[in-house]
Scaffold this motif. Sequence first.
Motif, PDB file in Angstrom:
ATOM      1  N   GLU A  44       0.840  -1.196   0.000  1.00 10.40           N
ATOM      2  CA  GLU A  44       0.000   0.000   0.000  1.00 10.40           C
ATOM      3  C   GLU A  44       0.877   1.249   0.000  1.00 10.40           C
ATOM      4  OE1 GLU A  44      -3.006   0.571  -0.510  1.00 10.40           O
ATOM      5  OE2 GLU A  44      -3.934  -1.390  -0.193  1.00 10.40           O
ATOM      6  N   SER A  45       0.353   2.256  -0.633  1.00  8.17           N
ATOM      7  CA  SER A  45       1.062   3.523  -0.659  1.00  8.17           C
ATOM      8  C   SER A  45       0.077   4.588  -0.188  1.00  8.17           C
ATOM      9  CB  SER A  45       1.524   3.773  -2.083  1.00  8.17           C
ATOM     10  OG  SER A  45       1.882   5.104  -2.238  1.00  8.17           O
ATOM     11  N   ILE A  46       0.446   5.260   0.872  1.00  2.00           N
ATOM     12  CA  ILE A  46      -0.476   6.216   1.493  1.00  2.00           C
ATOM     13  C   ILE A  46       0.009   7.637   1.180  1.00  2.00           C
ATOM     14  CG2 ILE A  46      -1.500   6.953   3.678  1.00  2.00           C
ATOM     15  CD1 ILE A  46      -2.143   4.052   2.879  1.00  2.00           C
ATOM     16  N   PRO A  47      -0.878   8.441   0.650  1.00  2.00           N
ATOM     17  CA  PRO A  47      -0.441   9.793   0.282  1.00  2.00           C
ATOM     18  C   PRO A  47      -0.342  10.725   1.497  1.00  2.00           C
ATOM     19  CG  PRO A  47      -2.751   9.510  -0.256  1.00  2.00           C
ATOM     20  CD  PRO A  47      -2.281   8.192   0.313  1.00  2.00           C
ATOM     21  N   ILE A  48       0.552  11.688   1.370  1.00  2.00           N
ATOM     22  CA  ILE A  48       0.654  12.737   2.395  1.00  2.00           C
ATOM     23  C   ILE A  48       0.374  14.070   1.714  1.00  2.00           C
ATOM     24  CG2 ILE A  48       2.159  13.888   4.066  1.00  2.00           C
ATOM     25  CD1 ILE A  48       3.983  11.447   3.932  1.00  2.00           C
ATOM     26  N   ARG A  49      -0.477  14.841   2.307  1.00  2.00           N
ATOM     27  CA  ARG A  49      -0.626  16.227   1.870  1.00  2.00           C
ATOM     28  C   ARG A  49      -0.982  17.042   3.101  1.00  2.00           C
ATOM     29  NH1 ARG A  49      -5.115  17.076  -2.127  1.00  2.00           N
ATOM     30  NH2 ARG A  49      -3.712  16.120  -3.627  1.00  2.00           N
ATOM     31  N   LEU A  50       0.000  17.771   3.553  1.00  4.00           N
ATOM     32  CA  LEU A  50      -0.195  18.527   4.794  1.00  4.00           C
ATOM     33  C   LEU A  50       0.054  20.002   4.499  1.00  4.00           C
ATOM     34  CD1 LEU A  50      -0.520  18.921   7.815  1.00  4.00           C
ATOM     35  CD2 LEU A  50       1.809  18.104   8.129  1.00  4.00           C
ATOM     36  N   PHE A  51      -0.993  20.771   4.662  1.00  8.50           N
ATOM     37  CA  PHE A  51      -0.863  22.228   4.483  1.00  8.50           C
ATOM     38  C   PHE A  51      -0.298  22.814   5.770  1.00  8.50           C
ATOM     39  CE2 PHE A  51      -4.077  21.025   1.428  1.00  8.50           C
ATOM     40  CZ  PHE A  51      -3.745  21.783   0.324  1.00  8.50           C
ATOM     41  N   LEU A  52       0.750  23.664   5.637  1.00  8.66           N
ATOM     42  CA  LEU A  52       1.382  24.218   6.836  1.00  8.66           C
ATOM     43  C   LEU A  52       0.670  25.477   7.329  1.00  8.66           C
ATOM     44  CD1 LEU A  52       5.137  23.748   5.907  1.00  8.66           C
ATOM     45  CD2 LEU A  52       3.687  22.290   7.312  1.00  8.66           C
ATOM     46  N   SER A  53      -0.109  26.073   6.463  1.00  2.00           N
ATOM     47  CA  SER A  53      -0.665  27.388   6.818  1.00  2.00           C
ATOM     48  C   SER A  53      -1.496  27.406   8.096  1.00  2.00           C
ATOM     49  CB  SER A  53      -1.462  27.949   5.645  1.00  2.00           C
ATOM     50  OG  SER A  53      -2.468  27.038   5.268  1.00  2.00           O
ATOM     51  N   PRO A  54      -2.230  26.356   8.432  1.00  2.00           N
ATOM     52  CA  PRO A  54      -3.037  26.476   9.654  1.00  2.00           C
ATOM     53  C   PRO A  54      -2.200  26.498  10.936  1.00  2.00           C
ATOM     54  CG  PRO A  54      -3.745  24.610   8.321  1.00  2.00           C
ATOM     55  CD  PRO A  54      -2.463  25.080   7.760  1.00  2.00           C
ATOM     56  N   TYR A  55      -0.950  26.173  10.854  1.00  2.00           N
ATOM     57  CA  TYR A  55      -0.169  26.032  12.082  1.00  2.00           C
ATOM     58  C   TYR A  55       0.694  27.270  12.314  1.00  2.00           C
ATOM     59  CZ  TYR A  55      -1.819  21.415  11.057  1.00  2.00           C
ATOM     60  OH  TYR A  55      -2.641  20.365  10.755  1.00  2.00           O
ATOM     61  N   GLU A  56       0.940  27.558  13.563  1.00  2.00           N
ATOM     62  CA  GLU A  56       1.728  28.745  13.907  1.00  2.00           C
ATOM     63  C   GLU A  56       3.196  28.381  13.908  1.00  2.00           C
ATOM     64  OE1 GLU A  56       0.295  30.396  17.525  1.00  2.00           O
ATOM     65  OE2 GLU A  56      -1.640  30.926  16.653  1.00  2.00           O
ATOM     66  N   LEU A  57       3.765  28.428  12.748  1.00  2.00           N
ATOM     67  CA  LEU A  57       5.164  28.038  12.625  1.00  2.00           C
ATOM     68  C   LEU A  57       6.032  29.298  12.533  1.00  2.00           C
ATOM     69  CD1 LEU A  57       4.850  25.198   9.967  1.00  2.00           C
ATOM     70  CD2 LEU A  57       4.678  25.039  12.448  1.00  2.00           C
TER      71      LEU A  57
END
Lengths: 302, 790
Positions: free
Chosen positions: A244-257
Amino acid sequence: MNYLIGAFKPACNISITFADGKNRKQVPLKKENGQTIMVPLFQSQENISGKISIEPVLGKKVEHNGVKIELLGQIEMYFDRGNFYDFTSLVRELDVPGEIYERKTYPFEFSTVEMPYETYNGVNVRLRYVLKVTVSRGYGGSVVEYQDFVVRNYTPPPSINNSIKMEVGIEDCLHIEFEYNKSKYHLKDVIIGKIYFLLVRIKIKNMDLEIRRRESTGSGANTHVETETLAKFELMDGAPVRGESIPIRLFLSPYELTPTHRNINNKFSVKYYLNLVLVDEEDRRYFKQQEITIYSSCEENT
Amino acid sequence: MMLSGDEDEEKWLAEGIAGVQHNAFYMHRALDSNNLREALKYSAQMLSELRTSKLSPHKYYELYMRAFDELRKLEMFFKDESRHGVSIIDLYELVQHAGNILPRLYLLCTVGSVYIKSKEAPAKEVLKDLVEMCRGVQHPIRGLFLRSYLAQVSRDKLPDIGSEYERDAETVMDAVEFVLQNFTEMNKLWVRMQHQGPGRVREKREKERNELRDLVGKNLHVLSQIEGVDLEMYKENVLPRVLEQVVNCKDELAQYYLMDCIIQVFPDEYHLQTLETLLGACPQLQPTVDIKTVLSRLMDRLSNYAVSSADVLPEFLQVEAFAKLSNAIGKVIDAQVDMPIVGAISLYVSLLTFTLRVHPDRLDYVDQVLGACVKKLSSAPKLEDSRATKQVVALLSAPLDKYNDILTALTLSNYPRVMDHLDDGTNKVMAMVIIQSIMKNSTCISTAEKVEVLFELIKGLIKDLDGAAQDELDEEDFKEEQNSVARLIHMLYNDDSEEMLKIICTVRKHIMTGGPKRLPFTVPPLVFSALRLVRQLQNQDGDVAGEEEPATPKKIFQLLNQTIETLLYVPSPEMALRLYLQCAEAANDCDLEPVAYEFFTQAFMLYEEEIADSKAQVTAIHLIIGTLQRISVFGIENRDTLTHKATGYSARLLKKPDQCRAVYACSHLFWVDDQDGIKDGERVLLCLKRALRIANAAQQMANVARGSSGPVVLFVEILNKYLYFFEKGNTQITASAIQSLIELITSEMQSESTTLDPAANAFFASTKRYIEFQKKKGGAMGEKYDPINV
């Protein structure tokens, strides 16, 4: 500081205004008392100019030994509260000793100021920029006024930005290969990637991707490390099978980085990590942590 | 307190529904006030209820449907940008901020569907993204429902031909690609369900999986609905991909269901054109898959299709449908070594049904199927399995039902070979079916060759098979069977006498093997069948010359003689006697004196040697007399010999009345009421007088033995004989003789010792009335009767 003003009725009011104050972008800044105020945003090598106006209280004259404005870049360690370390300190003398009878305005300008570090508000350390106006008086104490501002430095997109690719595993138990498309992300970036399961012999319940911030302060034996998990993002629900291959898509904008800070003035570092966590049905956690670099980019403001 | 599993589940479901409702309420409020943030927050919370692992598929579906309805409202909201002020592209990103994957993906699919509708991005891109992102849910039930949601919301948005989302010719492929991928992933999840959780609940899990199967199958349905999937694409792309998934999943339940699904959802025409591919997958399926049902359904569909219109038939021929099916079945049977024999046979039954419906003219196909079946059956000695036997019977009955004509079956070389594999009982049943079919359709079997084959088929009835347990035979069944065989023999007929003779010889050859119990049933019809031929020859005689050894009556009689002889050893002498007499009569008609004489000789020998029972003797002697009387072929010498014998035997019967009756019957041997028949009045009178003497003797014996006089009726009978010959003009019979006989009877009747016999009285009274009547009638006969007084 403020209590000085509160303790002795100040002889005069000082106000600081920026030359382009109306147009300049304002950003929120969290004060130590918990309040958030809006302050102007600068970046390194900008001109910082404006006016100082001093108005004596109730028409009294104010005697002084001189008026000066300082631009300070300070690092404050929380375990050493109240002790600032100034890494930048510029001074402009605005007036020679004398007396002020009425509202008086002084223009000031710091041109192409080097502000290599960015404003940072961390768990154990704070880096701030401030304009400090001092009306020096021999007796009764000097009158001081501060104006915070925020500095952010935009870096151009890195010329080398390799992906992070790695195969990890526990022998005969779990082998995965993961890939994040880059190693350096800007603050509004998206992490794209995938996790490929080469071998699964454990019953996985779910898989999360965490963004962790590691703030280290001090040096040597006094090094203090604080780690926070800023994001916990579920990537997968249920147990995958081999292949299985699981996709990653994580938007950084919601986090206070913040951008990654490396060894700022030998005082502190802020680093970011992506932590891939697999949890099995007995709630055992298997994880692999990879450092990523966060930077601010002009792109993100468009 | 422990709750049972069901109660627990009810509770969890109720909690889940409550959670959905609660959050939906706040979501509605947010929607009403156009608050996007809140709407997203509460919808995500609502969808979090679907993260449960505690519900069975059935219950989970209930929960899913609740959430589904709510998502429709959310979708409406997303559609209207004026309400939330966020562009669809931003919205597509925004929903992906959700931390939990399941709510995130439900929201993503919902927004995605709006995204496609907005046409701000090609449908292809969005669909691809959605189907790819859904990989994140690997939990079988949750994943299946999520993907089913995706399939549901995307159904009307596929870039199909003619759809508003179509951009160019390529996009149909994208639509197909999307559905195929979703199908593949769903199937994987579905199959995986089987392998999760403890092994002991396997049955329960299978049941649960069955409940979910339509979610997977739905994708195939969607595929079949895509306009752009034409035959070409189906052949090159869709089918191979679907089959690849079916084969690779290696799961019994899935393979069976999906094969069936493929067969049911796609058009017949496609199946016909892709038979090879479709069938090629069958041997690759798991050995436990009920492939026979799948193939049967396929063949059913195809044959319905073939019947639906004559136009499609050439297609069947063009693609060699039969050959492919037949080949595939062979391969499946080879591949599935553990398949019970019944499975294999029922496959052949299906194939046979198919070929009978589609290619009724191709008997070779039928034979091929039977041949394949024989091959399979020969791997085991005899069929033990009753279900398999039933299937074989079905297999054998199918061509009979179809053609309504046993002749067709007779041309099938493998037909009897299949029958060989049946157990004896079934074999007989089958033979009966065959015979009944012949009877029902009045099929005439007209060549010896066919007769040979036919008897090979029904040999179960014709002779004892090896090792057959005799004592188990039911007498009634046996009789019925043999009667059927007897009836069958009459259906074997050909107008051409030579062929008919061959038929008779063939039949004879077979029935001779039948043994003592069967011969009495089978010999008579054979004899009569042969006699019919004799009469036929007799009608056309003269024409038969020329050919070497044509069928002549003589030859047939020889054959008959031998045939009837067998009955002696059965033993069934009475039957043989009757048949001899029948033959003799026929020989008489053919003017073959020596033959007729020979038959009579046989009959007399039988009478002498074999018929010991007195009652049987009476019957026999009357039969002999009756036959002999009609025979005209004998010369005086032969006739004398025979009549002499007959009268002699008559007088030697055991009981006096029998003697008397036989003797007066013999009188007819000397008076044949024909133009040139023998008319020996003297000897007639002798016989009658002799009869009178015997009647007298009988009377006296009765007096002595029982003290009452014997039957007067004998005298009345003799009187009637007198009257007969009197009327026929036998001058030896005089009116005075009749007169004295009447008086004798009258006095006998009045004698005290005579027991009252109303029948005799009535008989005598009506005889007297007859005489009166003749007298009154006048004319020549009246004059003749005149002297007689009654």
